[in-house]
Write a protein that holds these residues in place. Structure first.
Motif, mmCIF file in Angstrom:
data_model
loop_
_atom_site.group_PDB
_atom_site.id
_atom_site.type_symbol
_atom_site.label_atom_id
_atom_site.label_comp_id
_atom_site.label_asym_id
_atom_site.label_seq_id
_atom_site.Cartn_x
_atom_site.Cartn_y
_atom_site.Cartn_z
ATOM 1 N N ILE A 1 41.316 -6.779 38.360
ATOM 2 C CA ILE A 1 42.220 -5.645 38.195
ATOM 3 C C ILE A 1 42.614 -5.114 39.558
ATOM 4 O O ILE A 1 41.773 -4.775 40.366
ATOM 5 C CB ILE A 1 41.539 -4.535 37.367
ATOM 6 N N TRP B 1 44.455 3.128 36.777
ATOM 7 C CA TRP B 1 43.490 2.094 37.184
ATOM 8 C C TRP B 1 43.797 0.739 36.564
ATOM 9 O O TRP B 1 43.635 -0.293 37.183
ATOM 10 C CB TRP B 1 42.075 2.468 36.729
ATOM 11 N N LEU C 1 41.864 0.432 41.832
ATOM 12 C CA LEU C 1 41.372 1.742 42.247
ATOM 13 C C LEU C 1 42.302 2.377 43.264
ATOM 14 O O LEU C 1 42.966 1.687 44.013
ATOM 15 C CB LEU C 1 39.976 1.584 42.849
ATOM 16 N N PRO D 1 43.925 4.131 46.515
ATOM 17 C CA PRO D 1 43.646 4.077 47.948
ATOM 18 C C PRO D 1 43.069 5.406 48.425
ATOM 19 O O PRO D 1 43.228 6.432 47.766
ATOM 20 C CB PRO D 1 45.019 3.829 48.573
ATOM 21 N N VAL D 2 42.425 5.374 49.591
ATOM 22 C CA VAL D 2 41.767 6.574 50.116
ATOM 23 C C VAL D 2 42.743 7.734 50.248
ATOM 24 O O VAL D 2 42.446 8.856 49.862
ATOM 25 C CB VAL D 2 41.109 6.260 51.479
ATOM 26 N N TRP D 3 43.936 7.463 50.775
ATOM 27 C CA TRP D 3 44.861 8.582 51.019
ATOM 28 C C TRP D 3 45.300 9.255 49.726
ATOM 29 O O TRP D 3 45.582 10.443 49.702
ATOM 30 C CB TRP D 3 46.079 8.136 51.837
ATOM 31 N N PHE E 1 55.134 7.745 55.464
ATOM 32 C CA PHE E 1 54.914 6.378 55.003
ATOM 33 C C PHE E 1 56.022 5.443 55.486
ATOM 34 O O PHE E 1 56.076 4.281 55.098
ATOM 35 C CB PHE E 1 54.833 6.333 53.466
ATOM 36 N N THR F 1 54.653 -4.015 46.104
ATOM 37 C CA THR F 1 53.417 -3.531 46.718
ATOM 38 C C THR F 1 52.828 -2.401 45.889
ATOM 39 O O THR F 1 53.520 -1.791 45.061
ATOM 40 C CB THR F 1 53.686 -2.982 48.133
ATOM 41 N N ARG F 2 51.552 -2.143 46.145
ATOM 42 C CA ARG F 2 50.900 -1.027 45.467
ATOM 43 C C ARG F 2 51.649 0.277 45.749
ATOM 44 O O ARG F 2 51.942 1.046 44.835
ATOM 45 C CB ARG F 2 49.447 -0.908 45.962
ATOM 46 N N ASP F 3 51.957 0.515 47.032
ATOM 47 C CA ASP F 3 52.617 1.769 47.396
ATOM 48 C C ASP F 3 53.974 1.921 46.704
ATOM 49 O O ASP F 3 54.382 3.032 46.364
ATOM 50 C CB ASP F 3 52.787 1.863 48.922
ATOM 51 N N ILE G 1 48.645 12.531 56.846
ATOM 52 C CA ILE G 1 47.966 11.838 55.754
ATOM 53 C C ILE G 1 47.288 10.564 56.242
ATOM 54 O O ILE G 1 47.902 9.751 56.918
ATOM 55 C CB ILE G 1 49.010 11.505 54.673
ATOM 56 N N PRO G 2 46.002 10.417 55.906
ATOM 57 C CA PRO G 2 45.332 9.184 56.317
ATOM 58 C C PRO G 2 45.933 7.980 55.602
ATOM 59 O O PRO G 2 46.277 8.065 54.433
ATOM 60 C CB PRO G 2 43.880 9.408 55.899
ATOM 61 N N ARG G 3 46.075 6.899 56.300
ATOM 62 C CA ARG G 3 46.665 5.706 55.722
ATOM 63 C C ARG G 3 45.603 4.623 55.641
ATOM 64 O O ARG G 3 44.652 4.637 56.391
ATOM 65 C CB ARG G 3 47.809 5.199 56.615
ATOM 66 N N ASP G 4 45.772 3.721 54.725
ATOM 67 C CA ASP G 4 44.911 2.547 54.759
ATOM 68 C C ASP G 4 45.693 1.335 54.289
ATOM 69 O O ASP G 4 46.764 1.451 53.718
ATOM 70 C CB ASP G 4 43.653 2.739 53.908
ATOM 71 N N GLU H 1 45.796 -2.261 52.041
ATOM 72 C CA GLU H 1 45.325 -2.526 50.685
ATOM 73 C C GLU H 1 43.975 -3.229 50.789
ATOM 74 O O GLU H 1 43.799 -4.360 50.382
ATOM 75 C CB GLU H 1 46.364 -3.366 49.932
ATOM 76 N N ILE I 1 38.025 -2.294 47.982
ATOM 77 C CA ILE I 1 38.100 -1.292 46.941
ATOM 78 C C ILE I 1 36.947 -0.301 47.059
ATOM 79 O O ILE I 1 37.145 0.892 47.028
ATOM 80 C CB ILE I 1 38.120 -1.965 45.562
ATOM 81 N N THR J 1 39.190 14.177 52.859
ATOM 82 C CA THR J 1 40.184 13.206 53.293
ATOM 83 C C THR J 1 40.171 11.980 52.402
ATOM 84 O O THR J 1 40.887 11.021 52.646
ATOM 85 C CB THR J 1 39.896 12.738 54.724
ATOM 86 N N GLY J 2 39.339 11.987 51.355
ATOM 87 C CA GLY J 2 39.255 10.829 50.490
ATOM 88 C C GLY J 2 38.038 9.971 50.801
ATOM 89 O O GLY J 2 37.567 9.216 49.970
ATOM 90 N N TYR K 1 33.687 9.486 46.551
ATOM 91 C CA TYR K 1 32.668 9.031 45.605
ATOM 92 C C TYR K 1 31.415 9.915 45.621
ATOM 93 O O TYR K 1 30.625 9.871 44.697
ATOM 94 C CB TYR K 1 32.334 7.551 45.820
#
Lengths: 206, 144
Positions: free
Chosen positions: A49, A115, A120, A122-124, A145, A189-191, B34-37, B39, B42, B88-89, B93
């Motif tokens: 997934i 989901w 899952l 992304p952090v941002w 972005f 893309t995901r974004d 904004i923090p970026r990452d 892909e 996970i 900030t993410g 968890y």
């Protein structure tokens, strides 16, 4: 056994690891969870997934007008018809980008996220700056972005909840006429499906 | 910060195209970029995956609904934020784990006392286990 001396130190688990292990043990002993099932869930989210699931959905919508109508009409139903089990059991709404309107998805309270089709978040996506700024200043967020839209394009912000989650259907890039679904999916893309990005230009996918 | 999630929540979600530019500027100035990452991975650590999967499994079993979960998680995030968590993410968890402990207690699946007892037991098990060997919980770890 040259390392024998080291063994006397024993092992260490962080406070967080201890909490997670305690939860898992207690819930397993009480019959609430099954460790093998947890492994399957983790495996699924790590491998099967992910954004590629959503990319398939978008590519199919670009390729097949009837599927696109079905997707915009009832996202959950259309995605289920592709064989994706919905574990989250919520309502998926697909929102279409057009020259007149760009859609962007946020969850202002926590991090509700589709989901099942995107994996899952992304952090941002989970960060306070994104959660607050996406609503107040979506154009500024898009600029961060690297996305610049014409001033005439309205930006609509969709706030996810536990019941309703959103998937952005980006505009199909021009120059992709006659492309197969598989090839189109590589552009997504995901974004682009969150609305913080655009599909890749066709020249990036040979 | 002079705006919280409560006030954001009250905005019309269909109002994205008509945002007050002064408010927008103030909001943009008030928060860091904004923090970026990419892909990328996970889960950053195995425990994050375990905590995530436990919530899914408990939901599948009907222990709680997603709205209930979202409510508790949102409260935890808000509380951490108020207590100075940069939010900030990266710590997401940890909030998730706090929410999990709270909801299993609230639903009568595992109370705080039992969880504390098992935490001590796991710490004891780790201590007596040679480094590099899998840590296994034995009944003796649970004796006081």
């Amino acid at each position: 056994m040259a390392q024998h001396d080291h063994d006397e130190h024993g092992s260490e688990l962080s406070e967080t690891q201890l909490r997670v292990r305690a939860l898992e043990t207690v819930l397993t002993e009480k019959g609430y969870i099954d460790p093998a099932a947890l492994d399957l869930i983790i495996q699924a989210y790590e491998t099967k997934i992910g954004p590629h699931t959503g990319a398939r959905v978008v590519a199919k919508a670009w390729h097949d007008p009837a599927f696109k109508r079905a997707l915009l009409d009832d996202g959950s139903k259309a995605v289920r018809a592709l064989g994706h089990e919905s574990r989250v059991g919520d309502h998926l709404v697909a929102v279409e980008n057009t020259p007149a309107r760009h859609n962007i998805v946020v969850c202002t309270l926590c991090s509700c996220y589709p989901w099942d089709v995107l994996g899952l978040p992304p952090v941002w996506y989970k960060s306070a700056p994104y959660r607050s700024r996406a609503v107040k200043d979506p154009r500024g967020v898009l600029a961060d972005f690297g996305v610049k839209l014409p001033a005439s394009t309205e930006i609509r912000v969709w706030d996810s909840t536990a019941e309703t989650r959103f998937l952005v259907l980006p505009m199909r890039p021009s120059g992709t006429e006659g492309w197969s679904e598989e090839r189109l999916a590589q552009l997504v893309t995901r974004d682009a499906m969150i609305g913080t990005g655009l599909p890749k230009p066709p020249e990036e996918v040979a | 910060m002079d705006f919280g999630s409560r006030s954001l929540r009250s905005l019309d979600r269909n109002d994205g195209g008509k945002i007050d530019p002064i408010l927008a500027r103030r909001a943009a100035d008030a928060v860091p970029s904004i923090p970026r990452d990419a892909e990328g991975p996970i889960f950053r650590e195995p425990w994050e995956a375990q905590a995530f999967a436990m919530a899914l499994a408990l939901h599948a079993r009907g222990l709680f609904t997603w709205p209930e979960w979202a409510d508790v998680l949102a409260q935890e995030i808000k509380r951490a934020h108020a207590a100075g968590d940069p939010d900030t993410g990266e710590t997401y968890y940890l909030h998730w784990l706090n929410a999990l402990e709270r909801i299993v207690a609230a639903k009568g699946a595992a109370d705080a006392q039992t969880l504390a007892r098992y935490r001590h037991a796991w710490a004891r098990a780790a201590e007596r286990t040679a480094h590099g060997t899998p840590i296994v919980l034995e009944p003796e770890d649970l004796t006081d």
